[in-house]
Design an enzyme around this catalytic site. Structure first.
Site, short mmCIF file in Angstrom:
data_model
loop_
_atom_site.label_atom_id
_atom_site.label_comp_id
_atom_site.label_asym_id
_atom_site.label_seq_id
_atom_site.Cartn_x
_atom_site.Cartn_y
_atom_site.Cartn_z
N LYS A 112 0.84 -0.97 0.02
CA LYS A 112 0.05 -0.05 -0.08
C LYS A 112 1.03 1.19 0.07
CE LYS A 112 -4.22 -1.98 1.17
NZ LYS A 112 -5.38 -2.07 2.04
N LYS A 197 -5.57 -10.72 -5.17
CA LYS A 197 -6.82 -10.79 -4.19
C LYS A 197 -7.78 -9.85 -4.72
CE LYS A 197 -7.18 -8.59 -0.45
NZ LYS A 197 -7.25 -7.95 0.86
N LYS A 200 -11.44 -4.70 -1.61
CA LYS A 200 -12.72 -3.55 -2.08
C LYS A 200 -11.98 -2.28 -2.68
CE LYS A 200 -13.60 -3.88 2.82
NZ LYS A 200 -12.44 -3.97 3.60
N1 AQP Z 1 -10.23 -11.43 -1.60
C1 AQP Z 1 -10.44 -12.03 -0.08
N2 AQP Z 1 -10.63 -13.32 0.00
C2 AQP Z 1 -10.81 -13.80 1.29
N3 AQP Z 1 -10.97 -12.99 2.34
C3 AQP Z 1 -10.74 -11.73 2.10
N4 AQP Z 1 -10.72 -10.71 3.03
C4 AQP Z 1 -10.61 -9.68 2.36
N5 AQP Z 1 -10.45 -9.69 0.92
C5 AQP Z 1 -10.37 -11.32 1.03
C6 AQP Z 1 -11.02 -10.89 4.62
O1 AQP Z 1 -12.23 -10.25 4.88
C7 AQP Z 1 -11.72 -9.55 6.26
C8 AQP Z 1 -12.02 -8.08 6.27
O2 AQP Z 1 -11.20 -7.46 5.45
P1 AQP Z 1 -10.51 -6.01 5.69
O3 AQP Z 1 -11.64 -5.14 5.65
O4 AQP Z 1 -9.63 -5.98 6.73
O5 AQP Z 1 -9.53 -5.78 4.40
P2 AQP Z 1 -9.94 -5.93 2.99
O6 AQP Z 1 -11.24 -6.33 2.38
O7 AQP Z 1 -8.60 -6.83 2.44
O8 AQP Z 1 -9.80 -4.41 2.30
P3 AQP Z 1 -8.71 -3.28 2.29
O9 AQP Z 1 -7.38 -3.92 2.79
O10 AQP Z 1 -9.23 -2.03 2.61
O11 AQP Z 1 -8.50 -3.02 0.64
P4 AQP Z 1 -7.88 -4.16 -0.24
O12 AQP Z 1 -8.52 -5.48 -0.07
O13 AQP Z 1 -8.48 -3.41 -1.60
O14 AQP Z 1 -6.46 -4.02 -0.26
C9 AQP Z 1 -10.40 -10.02 6.57
O15 AQP Z 1 -10.65 -11.13 7.47
C10 AQP Z 1 -9.93 -10.27 5.39
O16 AQP Z 1 -8.75 -11.49 5.27
#
Ligand code: AQP
Length: 332
Positions: A112, A197, A200
């Site tokens: 990030k 992955k 969101k």
């Molecule tokens: N793709 C995924 N597959 C399986 N589990 C996932 N989790 C998130 N993405 C996947 C799990 O969901 C829970 C909550 O996640 P989070 O809100 O802590 O984080 P996030 O969804 O990964 O969101 P970010 O970090 O804001 O954004 P991105 O994803 O875009 O980097 C956790 O238990 C997580 O493991």
């Protein structure tokens, strides 16, 4: 009874990855088998460039969706992290136990921070330190188990290390928690880039299925999912990441095993079609319940208010004990 804690970050609309990787188990298993707490970890959403109004809206939506997936406030505690001061109180203490080197080794920080720098932005200090806040979220409650997707393993490992170190230096204060992952779909991949992955906050919208996507949008995204060269349907995450991702999503939604399901399909097209329908049916009751809950915002607010009260009561004694153990003078 064991204690379970987990959370979700309001950084974007919740995805199928969030649901299959984490939330589903919270409602189906954890709330029935444990003394469980589930939290909208809104402070974590402030670690990257954010719009205050959007964080507020997404926090409310995340809480509503947690209830829509079946979390029952009679069985578990649902609340918002910033409503319970103990998280931030404990976080500072744990910053005095964790090290700069540990923080800089966190994969999510590296990824990030690199993305932020590539956009020409500056990296918030909280992006570096938030795994300690996550450790505080978990340790404040004497958590035994943390049900999360695969991507959070490193952060829970850090939490364990910090707990062990604190206990060794200052006396036994924290329970050392362990991670639990679902058997299938612990890491749901982006449909347009199955080597990344499904996140969101991804820019690649068509590769992400959101929990509130209309059925037609879900179908379109899955039918357009990137598949692999070749035509044989096999479950092999390394060699066939696209097809394997679809098989895992289908297995998670319908039950079953991705390896067995691979034998059922002869073409990518038929696999996509069945996966799309399985996801649409899987999301239908959640979307229906979400709609009902949106019509009753006072109910959701009440759940969060009571949840925060309960959580505060649960966290305070342990956080107070940590303040005493580390050498701070009691307030009186
Ligand atoms: N793709 C995924 N597959 C399986 N589990 C996932 N989790 C998130 N993405 C996947 C799990 O969901 C829970 C909550 O996640 P989070 O809100 O802590 O984080 P996030 O969804 O990964 O969101 P970010 O970090 O804001 O954004 P991105 O994803 O875009 O980097 C956790 O238990 C997580 O493991």
């Amino acid at each position: 009874m064991k204690r379970v804690f987990s959370g979700i970050k309001p950084t974007g609309h919740l995805t199928l990855g969030n649901y299959l990787g984490a939330m589903r188990r919270w409602s189906a298993v954890d709330q029935h088998e444990a003394d469980a707490l589930f939290c909208v970890v809104d402070l974590h959403a402030l670690t990257v460039d954010h719009d205050p109004g959007r964080v507020r809206r997404l926090s409310r939506q995340a809480a509503t969706l947690l209830l829509a997936t079946g979390l029952d406030p009679q069985l578990c505690t649902v609340f918002v992290q910033s409503h319970v001061d103990e998280h931030a109180r404990l976080s500072y203490l744990l910053e005095c136990v964790a090290t700069d080197g540990e923080m800089r080794r966190m994969i999510q920080y590296k990824e990030k921070a690199a993305a932020e720098r590539a956009r020409g932005g500056s990296v918030r200090l909280s992006l570096l330190t938030y795994p300690v806040l996550m450790a505080a979220d978990i340790l404040a409650y004497g958590t035994d188990e943390v049900p999360v997707g695969d991507d959070q393993t490193q952060h829970v490992e850090l939490t364990r290390d910090v707990a062990v170190r604190f206990n060794q230096r200052y006396g036994r204060t924290f329970v050392v928690p362990r991670t639990t992952h679902p058997e299938v779909a612990a890491r749901v991949m982006n449909l347009q880039d199955p080597t990344s992955k499904m996140g969101k906050s991804d820019d690649v919208g068509p590769g992400v299925v959101y929990l509130l996507d209309e059925p037609e949008a879900v179908r379109k995204k899955i039918m357009r999912a990137v598949t692999d060269s070749g035509s044989e349907v096999v479950h092999d995450r390394e060699a066939r990441p696209g097809v394997s991702n679809l098989l895992e999503i289908l297995a998670a939604c319908e039950g079953g095993n991705p390896n067995d399901l691979a034998g059922v399909y002869e073409t990518y097209g038929s696999l996509k079609k069945d996966t799309a329908e399985a996801v649409v049916e899987f999301l239908r009751p959640v979307q229906q319940r979400h709609k009902e809950l949106c019509a009753d915002p006072a109910y959701v607010e009440g759940v969060l208010r009571e949840g925060a009260e309960k959580a505060r009561e649960m966290a305070r004694p342990r956080v107070d004990a940590a303040y005493r153990a580390i050498g701070l003078l009691p307030a009186g």
